[in-house]
Design an enzyme around this catalytic site. Structure first.
Site, PDB file in Angstrom:
ATOM      1  N   ASP A 279      32.284  40.431  37.048  1.00 52.75           N
ATOM      2  CA  ASP A 279      32.163  40.420  38.508  1.00 52.75           C
ATOM      3  C   ASP A 279      30.752  40.859  38.866  1.00 52.75           C
ATOM      4  O   ASP A 279      30.014  41.374  38.013  1.00 52.75           O
ATOM      5  CB  ASP A 279      33.205  41.360  39.134  1.00 52.75           C
ATOM      6  CG  ASP A 279      33.257  41.272  40.657  1.00 52.75           C
ATOM      7  OD1 ASP A 279      32.731  40.284  41.219  1.00 52.75           O
ATOM      8  OD2 ASP A 279      33.815  42.178  41.299  1.00 52.75           O
ATOM      9  N   SER A 280      30.394  40.686  40.114  1.00 50.69           N
ATOM     10  CA  SER A 280      29.066  41.094  40.568  1.00 50.69           C
ATOM     11  C   SER A 280      28.902  42.606  40.574  1.00 50.69           C
ATOM     12  O   SER A 280      27.784  43.112  40.600  1.00 50.69           O
ATOM     13  CB  SER A 280      28.812  40.545  41.977  1.00 50.69           C
ATOM     14  OG  SER A 280      29.801  41.010  42.876  1.00 50.69           O
TER      15      SER A 280
ATOM     16  N   CYS B  26      35.536  37.363  40.431  1.00 56.02           N
ATOM     17  CA  CYS B  26      34.642  37.406  41.589  1.00 56.02           C
ATOM     18  C   CYS B  26      34.915  36.162  42.415  1.00 56.02           C
ATOM     19  O   CYS B  26      34.786  35.031  41.913  1.00 56.02           O
ATOM     20  CB  CYS B  26      33.184  37.429  41.130  1.00 56.02           C
ATOM     21  SG  CYS B  26      31.972  37.352  42.465  1.00 56.02           S
TER      22      CYS B  26
ATOM     23  N   GLU C 269      33.925  50.465  48.730  1.00 59.85           N
ATOM     24  CA  GLU C 269      33.041  51.134  47.779  1.00 59.85           C
ATOM     25  C   GLU C 269      32.817  52.600  48.138  1.00 59.85           C
ATOM     26  O   GLU C 269      32.598  53.438  47.265  1.00 59.85           O
ATOM     27  CB  GLU C 269      31.710  50.384  47.690  1.00 59.85           C
ATOM     28  CG  GLU C 269      31.865  48.994  47.095  1.00 59.85           C
ATOM     29  CD  GLU C 269      30.590  48.483  46.448  1.00 59.85           C
ATOM     30  OE1 GLU C 269      29.525  49.053  46.735  1.00 59.85           O
ATOM     31  OE2 GLU C 269      30.682  47.523  45.662  1.00 59.85           O
TER      32      GLU C 269
ATOM     33  N   CYS D  88      38.594  38.817  48.216  1.00 64.57           N
ATOM     34  CA  CYS D  88      37.507  39.581  47.610  1.00 64.57           C
ATOM     35  C   CYS D  88      38.158  40.671  46.785  1.00 64.57           C
ATOM     36  O   CYS D  88      39.157  41.273  47.208  1.00 64.57           O
ATOM     37  CB  CYS D  88      36.610  40.188  48.689  1.00 64.57           C
ATOM     38  SG  CYS D  88      35.346  41.320  48.061  1.00 64.57           S
TER      39      CYS D  88
ATOM     40  N   HIS E   9      37.393  43.595  46.248  1.00 65.84           N
ATOM     41  CA  HIS E   9      37.373  44.926  46.856  1.00 65.84           C
ATOM     42  C   HIS E   9      38.575  45.173  47.773  1.00 65.84           C
ATOM     43  O   HIS E   9      38.989  46.312  47.979  1.00 65.84           O
ATOM     44  CB  HIS E   9      36.109  45.111  47.702  1.00 65.84           C
ATOM     45  CG  HIS E   9      34.853  45.280  46.926  1.00 65.84           C
ATOM     46  ND1 HIS E   9      34.345  44.305  46.100  1.00 65.84           N
ATOM     47  CD2 HIS E   9      33.985  46.321  46.844  1.00 65.84           C
ATOM     48  CE1 HIS E   9      33.223  44.728  45.555  1.00 65.84           C
ATOM     49  NE2 HIS E   9      32.979  45.954  45.996  1.00 65.84           N
TER      50      HIS E   9
END
Length: 310
Positions: free
Chosen positions: A13-14, A76, A155, A187, A189
């Site tokens: 993932d990024s 991702c 995050e 996403c 996240h």
């Protein structure tokens, strides 16, 4: 010698958001070894050009191939949206993404009603979810909404309370207004903010709506794929986890713990995590004094984290 089916799965993932996919994989495929690469030095990918995303994705994939993985899971949404076809052309091993599994689960949950997608700007602009849904159901419409602030909240660990709910409401209002009766967390996240998203979606729609977690849907697809291709590991003991990152920010341990759902410690001395053999119960990050490119692990847990250059 380790057989091909007992080689690790590669996941990238990024950043560290893809650890939500690793978390789902470890629950669904507990015997599989996993090597995870988070490109923490170049996160986020969601605002990059498609050409840049393809270049970064190929670099990440080649690192994992160098670690002897048997298949790559692109954890991702942005890469899955704009680079998955190029990865499949360029790489000589299976490549699985998160878009189609999420779309398939959403079509099943929506029962013909409009599907709402929350994602990064890159994922929404790509039109990947509408294309994936159209390949499964020509009658189902898709409404997309870029939700960049949700990434920052996840995050920072700001996942409960008034602020995340107000932000979620702001992004959900146009989706519900467009008739969405299910919402895809597009996403990696966003599963951390599921409670806030679920509550606000229900309030706006006047009742509970299905919330589709593409991480869980991807884990189901990967499990089925491995069995169908004869690639599921022959082992029964818990699989190992190795973590590669391109940067170790100060918040690394806290953020990684949050996404993975397992404790991450920030000390240890290391070895290379080419193919983890010992079943881990925690991750450990390289110590602050470790040289770049060295690995770190907890002396008691045996799970390695290595900082690499791409």
């Amino acid at each position: 010698m380790t057989s091909h089916r007992d080689a690790p799965l590669g996941v990238f993932d990024s950043g560290l958001g893809g650890l939500t996919v690793v978390r789902a994989l470890r629950e669904r495929c507990p015997a599989e070894d996993i090597v995870y690469l988070g490109d923490t030095a170049r996160v986020p990918y969601g605002t990059r050009s498609p050409e840049t995303v393809v270049r970064y994705a190929l670099g990440c994939a080649r690192v994992l191939i160098g670690r002897g993985v048997k298949a790559i899971v692109v954890a991702c949404n942005t890469v899955s949206a704009v680079a998955i076809d190029m990865l499949r052309v360029e790489l000589d091993l299976p490549v699985l993404g998160v878009i189609l599994p999420g779309a398939r689960a959403a079509v099943a949950a929506s029962r013909g009603a409009t599907i709402g997608v929350l994602g990064t700007a890159g994922t929404i602009a790509s039109g990947a979810y509408p294309r994936a849904v159209a390949s499964l159901s020509t009658r189902t419409e898709v409404a997309g909404q870029a939700a960049p602030l949700l990434v920052s909240l996840a995050e920072e660990g700001w996942v409960e309370g008034e602020v995340p709910r107000l932000v979620a409401r702001r992004y959900l209002e146009p989706l519900i207004g467009a008739g969405a009766r299910s919402v895809v967390l597009g996403c990696t996240h966003f599963p951390l903010l599921r409670s806030a998203i679920e509550a606000e979606a229900a309030a706006l729609a006047g009742g509970p709506l299905p919330i589709v977690d593409s991480a869980s849907a991807t884990a189901e697809d990967v499990a089925s794929f491995l069995v169908e291709r004869g690639l599921a590991t022959s082992r029964t003991a818990p699989g190992g986890l190795a973590l590669l990152v391109t940067d170790l920010p100060k918040s690394f341990a806290a953020v990684a713990t949050r996404f993975l759902g397992e404790p991450v410690v920030a000390d240890g001395a290391g070895r290379s995590p080419a193919a983890p053999a010992a079943p881990p119960t925690a991750l450990s990050a390289a110590s602050p004094g470790a040289e770049k490119g060295g690995a770190g692990r907890s002396a008691t847990q045996g799970v390695d984290v290595e900082q690499i250059d791409l």
